[in-house]
Motif scaffolding. Structure first.
Motif, PDB file in Angstrom:
ATOM      1  N   LYS A  68       0.792  -1.216  -0.059  1.00  0.00           N
ATOM      2  CA  LYS A  68      -0.113   0.087   0.055  1.00  0.00           C
ATOM      3  C   LYS A  68       0.955   1.351   0.032  1.00  0.00           C
ATOM      4  O   LYS A  68       0.482   2.234  -0.669  1.00  0.00           O
ATOM      5  CB  LYS A  68      -0.996   0.092   1.268  1.00  0.00           C
ATOM      6  N   ARG A  69       1.859   1.227   0.692  1.00  0.00           N
ATOM      7  CA  ARG A  69       2.808   2.457   0.889  1.00  0.00           C
ATOM      8  C   ARG A  69       3.818   2.569  -0.219  1.00  0.00           C
ATOM      9  O   ARG A  69       4.421   3.645   0.124  1.00  0.00           O
ATOM     10  CB  ARG A  69       3.225   2.475   2.274  1.00  0.00           C
ATOM     11  N   SER A  70       4.017   1.469  -0.964  1.00  0.00           N
ATOM     12  CA  SER A  70       5.060   1.785  -1.786  1.00  0.00           C
ATOM     13  C   SER A  70       4.580   2.222  -3.278  1.00  0.00           C
ATOM     14  O   SER A  70       3.510   1.834  -3.807  1.00  0.00           O
ATOM     15  CB  SER A  70       5.703   0.421  -2.139  1.00  0.00           C
ATOM     16  N   GLN A  71       5.502   2.876  -3.941  1.00  0.00           N
ATOM     17  CA  GLN A  71       5.166   3.485  -5.375  1.00  0.00           C
ATOM     18  C   GLN A  71       5.802   2.664  -6.478  1.00  0.00           C
ATOM     19  O   GLN A  71       5.404   2.928  -7.595  1.00  0.00           O
ATOM     20  CB  GLN A  71       5.660   4.774  -5.465  1.00  0.00           C
ATOM     21  N   CYS A  72       6.526   1.745  -6.126  1.00  0.00           N
ATOM     22  CA  CYS A  72       7.210   0.750  -7.255  1.00  0.00           C
ATOM     23  C   CYS A  72       7.473  -0.574  -6.695  1.00  0.00           C
ATOM     24  O   CYS A  72       7.702  -0.772  -5.463  1.00  0.00           O
ATOM     25  CB  CYS A  72       8.502   1.644  -7.640  1.00  0.00           C
ATOM     26  N   TYR A  73       7.585  -1.568  -7.624  1.00  0.00           N
ATOM     27  CA  TYR A  73       7.900  -2.953  -6.865  1.00  0.00           C
ATOM     28  C   TYR A  73       8.779  -3.620  -7.860  1.00  0.00           C
ATOM     29  O   TYR A  73       8.727  -3.170  -9.256  1.00  0.00           O
ATOM     30  CB  TYR A  73       6.547  -3.838  -7.124  1.00  0.00           C
ATOM     31  N   ILE A  74       9.901  -4.266  -7.647  1.00  0.00           N
ATOM     32  CA  ILE A  74      10.712  -5.066  -8.159  1.00  0.00           C
ATOM     33  C   ILE A  74      10.692  -6.442  -7.876  1.00  0.00           C
ATOM     34  O   ILE A  74      10.836  -6.863  -6.558  1.00  0.00           O
ATOM     35  CB  ILE A  74      12.006  -4.416  -8.103  1.00  0.00           C
ATOM     36  N   VAL A  75      10.577  -7.446  -8.720  1.00  0.00           N
ATOM     37  CA  VAL A  75      10.398  -8.896  -8.233  1.00  0.00           C
ATOM     38  C   VAL A  75      11.343  -9.679  -9.157  1.00  0.00           C
ATOM     39  O   VAL A  75      11.454  -9.463 -10.366  1.00  0.00           O
ATOM     40  CB  VAL A  75       9.146  -9.314  -8.630  1.00  0.00           C
ATOM     41  N   ASP A  76      12.379 -10.686  -8.478  1.00  0.00           N
ATOM     42  CA  ASP A  76      13.014 -11.368  -9.270  1.00  0.00           C
ATOM     43  C   ASP A  76      12.592 -12.783  -9.397  1.00  0.00           C
ATOM     44  O   ASP A  76      12.327 -13.605  -8.485  1.00  0.00           O
ATOM     45  CB  ASP A  76      14.342 -11.561  -8.240  1.00  0.00           C
ATOM     46  N   ILE A  77      12.496 -13.194 -10.432  1.00  0.00           N
ATOM     47  CA  ILE A  77      11.684 -14.423 -10.829  1.00  0.00           C
ATOM     48  C   ILE A  77      12.539 -15.421 -11.443  1.00  0.00           C
ATOM     49  O   ILE A  77      12.097 -16.430 -11.881  1.00  0.00           O
ATOM     50  CB  ILE A  77      10.699 -14.225 -12.003  1.00  0.00           C
ATOM     51  N   SER A  78      13.874 -15.149 -11.265  1.00  0.00           N
ATOM     52  CA  SER A  78      14.836 -16.208 -11.526  1.00  0.00           C
ATOM     53  C   SER A  78      14.462 -17.640 -11.032  1.00  0.00           C
ATOM     54  O   SER A  78      14.822 -18.563 -11.724  1.00  0.00           O
ATOM     55  CB  SER A  78      16.296 -15.855 -11.041  1.00  0.00           C
ATOM     56  N   ASP A  79      14.342 -17.826  -9.639  1.00  0.00           N
ATOM     57  CA  ASP A  79      14.227 -19.101  -9.144  1.00  0.00           C
ATOM     58  C   ASP A  79      12.616 -19.422  -9.045  1.00  0.00           C
ATOM     59  O   ASP A  79      12.187 -20.600  -8.452  1.00  0.00           O
ATOM     60  CB  ASP A  79      14.707 -19.181  -7.644  1.00  0.00           C
ATOM     61  N   GLN A  80      11.752 -18.735  -9.382  1.00  0.00           N
ATOM     62  CA  GLN A  80      10.308 -18.796  -9.425  1.00  0.00           C
ATOM     63  C   GLN A  80       9.816 -19.469  -7.997  1.00  0.00           C
ATOM     64  O   GLN A  80       9.163 -20.197  -7.822  1.00  0.00           O
ATOM     65  CB  GLN A  80       9.908 -19.786 -10.692  1.00  0.00           C
ATOM     66  N   ASP A  81      10.521 -18.545  -7.077  1.00  0.00           N
ATOM     67  CA  ASP A  81      10.282 -18.864  -5.516  1.00  0.00           C
ATOM     68  C   ASP A  81       8.630 -18.712  -5.295  1.00  0.00           C
ATOM     69  O   ASP A  81       8.137 -17.682  -5.532  1.00  0.00           O
ATOM     70  CB  ASP A  81      11.182 -18.080  -4.622  1.00  0.00           C
ATOM     71  N   PRO A  82       8.094 -19.665  -4.654  1.00  0.00           N
ATOM     72  CA  PRO A  82       6.574 -19.625  -4.311  1.00  0.00           C
ATOM     73  C   PRO A  82       6.218 -18.396  -3.613  1.00  0.00           C
ATOM     74  O   PRO A  82       5.301 -17.806  -3.875  1.00  0.00           O
ATOM     75  CB  PRO A  82       6.483 -21.053  -3.579  1.00  0.00           C
ATOM     76  N   ASN A 110      15.165 -19.059 -20.083  1.00  0.00           N
ATOM     77  CA  ASN A 110      14.524 -20.252 -20.568  1.00  0.00           C
ATOM     78  C   ASN A 110      13.433 -20.788 -19.504  1.00  0.00           C
ATOM     79  O   ASN A 110      12.609 -21.715 -20.316  1.00  0.00           O
ATOM     80  CB  ASN A 110      15.357 -21.143 -21.369  1.00  0.00           C
ATOM     81  N   SER A 111      13.655 -20.703 -18.476  1.00  0.00           N
ATOM     82  CA  SER A 111      12.843 -21.403 -17.380  1.00  0.00           C
ATOM     83  C   SER A 111      11.730 -20.735 -16.979  1.00  0.00           C
ATOM     84  O   SER A 111      10.921 -20.996 -15.973  1.00  0.00           O
ATOM     85  CB  SER A 111      13.700 -21.997 -16.281  1.00  0.00           C
ATOM     86  N   ILE A 112      11.644 -19.344 -17.536  1.00  0.00           N
ATOM     87  CA  ILE A 112      10.273 -18.504 -17.183  1.00  0.00           C
ATOM     88  C   ILE A 112       8.930 -19.277 -17.305  1.00  0.00           C
ATOM     89  O   ILE A 112       8.844 -19.905 -18.338  1.00  0.00           O
ATOM     90  CB  ILE A 112      10.567 -17.167 -17.896  1.00  0.00           C
ATOM     91  N   CYS A 113       8.347 -19.172 -16.705  1.00  0.00           N
ATOM     92  CA  CYS A 113       6.771 -19.805 -16.591  1.00  0.00           C
ATOM     93  C   CYS A 113       6.137 -19.044 -17.944  1.00  0.00           C
ATOM     94  O   CYS A 113       6.189 -18.023 -18.070  1.00  0.00           O
ATOM     95  CB  CYS A 113       6.021 -19.649 -15.389  1.00  0.00           C
ATOM     96  N   ASP A 114       5.181 -19.946 -18.401  1.00  0.00           N
ATOM     97  CA  ASP A 114       4.341 -19.369 -19.577  1.00  0.00           C
ATOM     98  C   ASP A 114       3.659 -18.141 -19.426  1.00  0.00           C
ATOM     99  O   ASP A 114       3.417 -17.326 -20.173  1.00  0.00           O
ATOM    100  CB  ASP A 114       3.407 -20.522 -19.950  1.00  0.00           C
ATOM    101  N   SER A 115       3.418 -17.997 -18.123  1.00  0.00           N
ATOM    102  CA  SER A 115       2.325 -16.759 -17.909  1.00  0.00           C
ATOM    103  C   SER A 115       3.125 -15.472 -17.898  1.00  0.00           C
ATOM    104  O   SER A 115       2.587 -14.534 -18.007  1.00  0.00           O
ATOM    105  CB  SER A 115       1.724 -16.858 -16.592  1.00  0.00           C
ATOM    106  N   TYR A 123      17.258  -8.556 -17.540  1.00  0.00           N
ATOM    107  CA  TYR A 123      18.351  -9.462 -17.284  1.00  0.00           C
ATOM    108  C   TYR A 123      19.562  -9.201 -16.672  1.00  0.00           C
ATOM    109  O   TYR A 123      19.923  -8.160 -17.248  1.00  0.00           O
ATOM    110  CB  TYR A 123      18.324 -10.386 -18.568  1.00  0.00           C
ATOM    111  N   TYR A 124      20.133  -9.993 -16.015  1.00  0.00           N
ATOM    112  CA  TYR A 124      21.313  -9.741 -15.410  1.00  0.00           C
ATOM    113  C   TYR A 124      22.199 -10.783 -15.215  1.00  0.00           C
ATOM    114  O   TYR A 124      21.594 -11.996 -15.128  1.00  0.00           O
ATOM    115  CB  TYR A 124      21.220  -8.983 -14.140  1.00  0.00           C
TER     116      TYR A 124
END
Length: 232
Positions: A68-82, A110-115, A123-124
């Motif tokens: 709610k209080r944040s203006q921006c979000y950054i998500v690392d999907i490398s491991d597709q952690d639940p 190449n392991s990124i989920c279809d969605s 990428y880095y």
């Protein structure tokens, strides 16, 4: 169950807040992102929900307060952690008008989920413990700079967040001193406008060193004596 007051607007206009969703074990990555967005061009606060408790009754309530209080979000999907993917879904569902940035290790693309196919992802290169901080900062900075809409977020923050890791990286002061200053001052403007003797009484740091820190910060951030700094 989420508290009934969870929708309360917890935003503030002192500085921009960027919420990270990154799994444990990536301290260097978190450090790099903090240095990028806490630097003078942005001046944001960068943190994970687990770094600061805003709600003590449940992890979900605490997460929602941060979203709610944040203006921006950054998500690392490398491991597709639940947990990370769950947080990403919450961010997108509750505040789809705010930037949600996905980042991913190059060798895991190449392991990124279809969605997530078709999603703009930064990428880095990641080489575990051998990853170089400066190289990581350069790679991520180039990717973030291409997202011009991030520049517009600066209008939501009047001041620069005082970040310990940036102070140490830029050699403004030692880590112990930076941590002490961060306890008493949220923004660098708040710190530099405070008289050195007042800072010394609060922090037990030497007046001479405090003056040196303030001079270095003013020069780096180009803060002038007649700057519009509100009294706290």
């Amino acid at each position: 169950m989420i508290d009934s007051d969870i929708s309360t607007d917890l935003s503030q206009d002192k500085h921009v807040i960027c919420l990270l969703s990154i799994p444990d074990g990536y301290d260097l990555l978190i450090k790099a992102i903090r240095i990028i967005f806490c630097d003078k061009f942005y001046g944001w606060e960068v943190l994970r929900a687990k770094d600061k408790l805003l709600k003590f009754n449940s992890h979900l309530s605490n997460l929602m307060c941060h979203i709610k209080r944040s203006q921006c979000y950054i998500v690392d999907i490398s491991d597709q952690d639940p947990d990370v993917m769950f947080q990403a879904g919450m961010m997108a569902s509750f505040h789809d008008e705010r930037p949600l940035i996905f980042i991913c290790q190059e060798h895991k693309k190449n392991s990124i989920c279809d969605s997530l196919f078709g999603t703009h992802i930064t990428y880095y290169s990641w080489n575990g413990d051998k990853t170089n901080l400066d190289s990581l900062i350069k790679q991520l900075s180039e990717g973030f700079r291409r997202r011009k809409y991030l520049d517009d977020l600066n209008q939501f923050g009047k001041y620069h967040y005082l970040e310990v890791e940036l102070f140490v990286y830029k050699e403004i002061c030692a880590e112990n001193a930076a941590k002490i200053l961060a306890i008493y001052y949220t923004t660098i403007e708040e710190f530099v406008k405070t008289k050195t003797d007042v800072v010394a009484k609060r922090t037990d740091l030497e007046v001479k060193k405090i003056q040196h820190y303030q001079d270095m910060i003013k020069a780096y951030y180009e803060i002038f004596e007649d700057a519009d700094l509100d009294e706290s």
